[in-house]
Structures are given as structure tokens and as C-alpha cells.
Design a protein around this motif. Structure first.
Motif, PDB file in Angstrom:
ATOM      1  N   TYR A 118      70.590 -30.898  28.420  1.00 17.30           N
ATOM      2  CA  TYR A 118      69.235 -31.350  28.108  1.00 17.30           C
ATOM      3  C   TYR A 118      69.071 -31.781  26.655  1.00 17.30           C
ATOM      4  O   TYR A 118      68.096 -32.455  26.334  1.00 17.30           O
ATOM      5  N   GLU A 119      70.013 -31.419  25.766  1.00 20.81           N
ATOM      6  CA  GLU A 119      69.923 -31.804  24.354  1.00 20.81           C
ATOM      7  C   GLU A 119      71.291 -31.613  23.712  1.00 20.81           C
ATOM      8  O   GLU A 119      71.748 -30.474  23.566  1.00 20.81           O
ATOM      9  N   GLY A 120      71.963 -32.693  23.372  1.00 20.37           N
ATOM     10  CA  GLY A 120      73.278 -32.587  22.742  1.00 20.37           C
ATOM     11  C   GLY A 120      74.223 -31.748  23.575  1.00 20.37           C
ATOM     12  O   GLY A 120      74.461 -32.032  24.746  1.00 20.37           O
ATOM     13  N   SER A 121      74.769 -30.679  22.974  1.00 23.33           N
ATOM     14  CA  SER A 121      75.699 -29.813  23.701  1.00 23.33           C
ATOM     15  C   SER A 121      75.003 -28.629  24.365  1.00 23.33           C
ATOM     16  O   SER A 121      75.675 -27.732  24.874  1.00 23.33           O
ATOM     17  N   TYR A 122      73.681 -28.616  24.371  1.00 23.89           N
ATOM     18  CA  TYR A 122      72.917 -27.529  25.004  1.00 23.89           C
ATOM     19  C   TYR A 122      72.667 -27.848  26.470  1.00 23.89           C
ATOM     20  O   TYR A 122      72.272 -28.959  26.819  1.00 23.89           O
ATOM     21  N   ALA A 123      72.904 -26.822  27.315  1.00 29.15           N
ATOM     22  CA  ALA A 123      72.805 -27.032  28.758  1.00 29.15           C
ATOM     23  C   ALA A 123      72.279 -25.787  29.463  1.00 29.15           C
ATOM     24  O   ALA A 123      72.352 -24.675  28.939  1.00 29.15           O
ATOM     25  N   ILE A 124      71.777 -26.013  30.649  1.00 24.48           N
ATOM     26  CA  ILE A 124      71.553 -24.943  31.617  1.00 24.48           C
ATOM     27  C   ILE A 124      72.806 -24.956  32.475  1.00 24.48           C
ATOM     28  O   ILE A 124      73.189 -26.015  32.986  1.00 24.48           O
ATOM     29  N   HIS A 125      73.481 -23.807  32.623  1.00 22.70           N
ATOM     30  CA  HIS A 125      74.736 -23.808  33.375  1.00 22.70           C
ATOM     31  C   HIS A 125      75.037 -22.433  33.948  1.00 22.70           C
ATOM     32  O   HIS A 125      74.504 -21.420  33.496  1.00 22.70           O
ATOM     33  N   GLY A 126      75.931 -22.433  34.912  1.00 23.08           N
ATOM     34  CA  GLY A 126      76.396 -21.179  35.478  1.00 23.08           C
ATOM     35  C   GLY A 126      77.275 -20.443  34.487  1.00 23.08           C
ATOM     36  O   GLY A 126      77.972 -21.060  33.683  1.00 23.08           O
ATOM     37  N   ALA A 127      77.226 -19.107  34.547  1.00 21.26           N
ATOM     38  CA  ALA A 127      78.067 -18.270  33.679  1.00 21.26           C
ATOM     39  C   ALA A 127      78.754 -17.228  34.551  1.00 21.26           C
ATOM     40  O   ALA A 127      78.097 -16.337  35.082  1.00 21.26           O
ATOM     41  N   PHE A 128      80.073 -17.371  34.683  1.00 21.58           N
ATOM     42  CA  PHE A 128      80.848 -16.418  35.490  1.00 21.58           C
ATOM     43  C   PHE A 128      81.497 -15.351  34.625  1.00 21.58           C
ATOM     44  O   PHE A 128      82.061 -14.392  35.133  1.00 21.58           O
ATOM     45  N   TRP A 129      81.437 -15.497  33.307  1.00 17.40           N
ATOM     46  CA  TRP A 129      82.162 -14.621  32.388  1.00 17.40           C
ATOM     47  C   TRP A 129      81.336 -13.423  31.912  1.00 17.40           C
ATOM     48  O   TRP A 129      81.849 -12.601  31.169  1.00 17.40           O
ATOM     49  N   HIS A 130      80.097 -13.340  32.319  1.00 14.29           N
ATOM     50  CA  HIS A 130      79.311 -12.154  31.967  1.00 14.29           C
ATOM     51  C   HIS A 130      78.264 -11.885  33.048  1.00 14.29           C
ATOM     52  O   HIS A 130      77.971 -12.756  33.868  1.00 14.29           O
ATOM     53  N   HIS A 131      77.735 -10.679  33.047  1.00 18.55           N
ATOM     54  CA  HIS A 131      76.685 -10.280  33.992  1.00 18.55           C
ATOM     55  C   HIS A 131      75.558  -9.606  33.221  1.00 18.55           C
ATOM     56  O   HIS A 131      74.947  -8.658  33.702  1.00 18.55           O
ATOM     57  N   ARG A 132      75.278 -10.118  32.035  1.00 20.91           N
ATOM     58  CA  ARG A 132      74.259  -9.518  31.168  1.00 20.91           C
ATOM     59  C   ARG A 132      72.977 -10.339  31.181  1.00 20.91           C
ATOM     60  O   ARG A 132      72.316 -10.501  30.159  1.00 20.91           O
ATOM     61  N   PHE A 133      72.630 -10.868  32.343  1.00 21.01           N
ATOM     62  CA  PHE A 133      71.424 -11.680  32.452  1.00 21.01           C
ATOM     63  C   PHE A 133      70.212 -10.814  32.123  1.00 21.01           C
ATOM     64  O   PHE A 133      70.161  -9.645  32.464  1.00 21.01           O
ATOM     65  N   GLY A 134      69.269 -11.422  31.399  1.00 27.01           N
ATOM     66  CA  GLY A 134      68.131 -10.690  30.890  1.00 27.01           C
ATOM     67  C   GLY A 134      68.293 -10.337  29.425  1.00 27.01           C
ATOM     68  O   GLY A 134      67.367  -9.850  28.789  1.00 27.01           O
ATOM     69  N   THR A 135      69.502 -10.591  28.889  1.00 21.90           N
ATOM     70  CA  THR A 135      69.824 -10.297  27.489  1.00 21.90           C
ATOM     71  C   THR A 135      70.324 -11.567  26.816  1.00 21.90           C
ATOM     72  O   THR A 135      71.197 -12.249  27.373  1.00 21.90           O
ATOM     73  N   PRO A 136      69.814 -11.915  25.644  1.00 18.98           N
ATOM     74  CA  PRO A 136      70.333 -13.089  24.931  1.00 18.98           C
ATOM     75  C   PRO A 136      71.778 -12.858  24.475  1.00 18.98           C
ATOM     76  O   PRO A 136      72.030 -11.972  23.665  1.00 18.98           O
TER      77      PRO A 136
END
Length: 166
Positions: A118-136
Motif C-alpha cells: 500500500y506504500e513503498g515497501s509497506y504491505a499487509i501480508h501473511g506471517a508464518f514466522w510468528h504467532h504473536r498477533f495482537g502485539t506490535p
């Protein structure tokens, strides 16, 4: 100034602040926050349309997919940590990639699934390398569990508005 104008302006400001609070946007009564005003105005426009759009709430670590004023999907996310924050603003999806390699200072991750830039190298994407959703924890992107990222990828198109706010 007439007292009618002052009453109107006061009522308008109070109504706007209430609307922003209900939408989950920090409602600080200041005229020195043009970005916050732009975000609030765009969200109100989109809620009164039939358009698909995405809201990213940095404070609550939530992403909501909208169709006009109706929420159609909501997920817990991970945005940027303090040292690599996710930028607030009004954006649109510029490109979509089923998989992509993401590189930056201190990371190199191949096969990142369902990347929507959505802006340069910033994206909404899947993350398989962590399970800390809810935490920045990200380097500024919006991390989503892979199954949710796939749903969003299939639902959104290039040009879909993305509003990122506190």
C-alpha cells in the motif's frame, strides 16, 4: 462572530469528536492535526459509500474489512514495533503478490504469502514466522495470520483504500 455561528461550530466539533470516538479514532480536539482530520474525513466518506476498504487500528491491533458502513471481516494483527512503526495515513493497495521476498535491515524472508503493498515497501501480508498477533512486532508492515491474509487477498483489489490510524 454571531452567537449562532459559534453554537453551530461547537455542535459540529462535538459531533465530529463523538463520531471519531465511536469509530475508534483518537479524538483529540486540536486543529493542528491535519493527518488525523484527513483520516477521519476519508473514513466517514468510505462509510457512507458502497466501496470496499480496510481499516487498520494500531492501538487495538485490529484490521477490519468494510463494505461501506458494514464490517465484513475482522482480525487481530501485528503492526510495527516502536523502533519500526507502521505509518498512519490514507493509502490504497498498489500491488498484490501471492508470494514475495521481503528484505530489510535485520531480515530476509522468502515466500511471504499474500502481500498487498500500500506504500513503498509497506504491505499487509501473511506471517508464518510468528504467532504473536495482537502485539506490535513487525518492521512496519501489517502482519496477518496466513489464512486471514488469504481471505483479504482474495477480497481486496488494487485500488482498495487502506486507512491506518490510532
Amino acid at each position: 462572530m454571531s452567537s449562532n455561528w459559534v453554537r453551530y461550530a461547537g455542535a459540529f466539533l462535538a459531533s465530529t469528536l463523538l463520531t471519531l470516538t465511536v469509530l475508534g479514532i483518537s479524538a483529540i480536539p486540536t486543529f493542528a492535526a491535519p493527518l488525523q482530520e484527513e483520516i477521519a474525513e476519508r473514513m466517514m466518506e468510505l462509510q457512507s459509500s458502497d466501496n470496499r476498504w480496510i481499516s487498520v487500528d494500531l492501538t487495538n491491533q485490529r484490521l477490519i474489512a468494510w463494505e461501506g458502513g458494514s464490517q465484513v471481516y475482522a482480525v487481530i494483527i501485528s503492526t510495527g514495533k516502536k523502533s519500526t512503526p507502521t505509518r498512519q495515513g490514507v493509502f490504497t493497495i498498489k500491488s498484490k503478490h501471492r508470494t514475495d521476498r521481503m528484505r530489510g535491515e535485520g531480515y530476509d524472508v522468502p515466500n511471504v504469502p499474500y502481500a498487498m503493498y500500500y506504500e513503498g515497501s509497506y504491505a499487509i501480508h501473511g506471517a508464518f514466522w510468528h504467532h504473536r498477533f495482537g502485539t506490535p512486532v513487525s518492521h512496519g508492515c501489517v502482519n496477518v495470520a496466513v489464512n486471514h491474509a488469504r481471505w483479504l487477498f482474495d477480497w481486496a483489489s488494487v485500488g482498495t483504500p487502506v486507512i491506518i490510524h490510532d
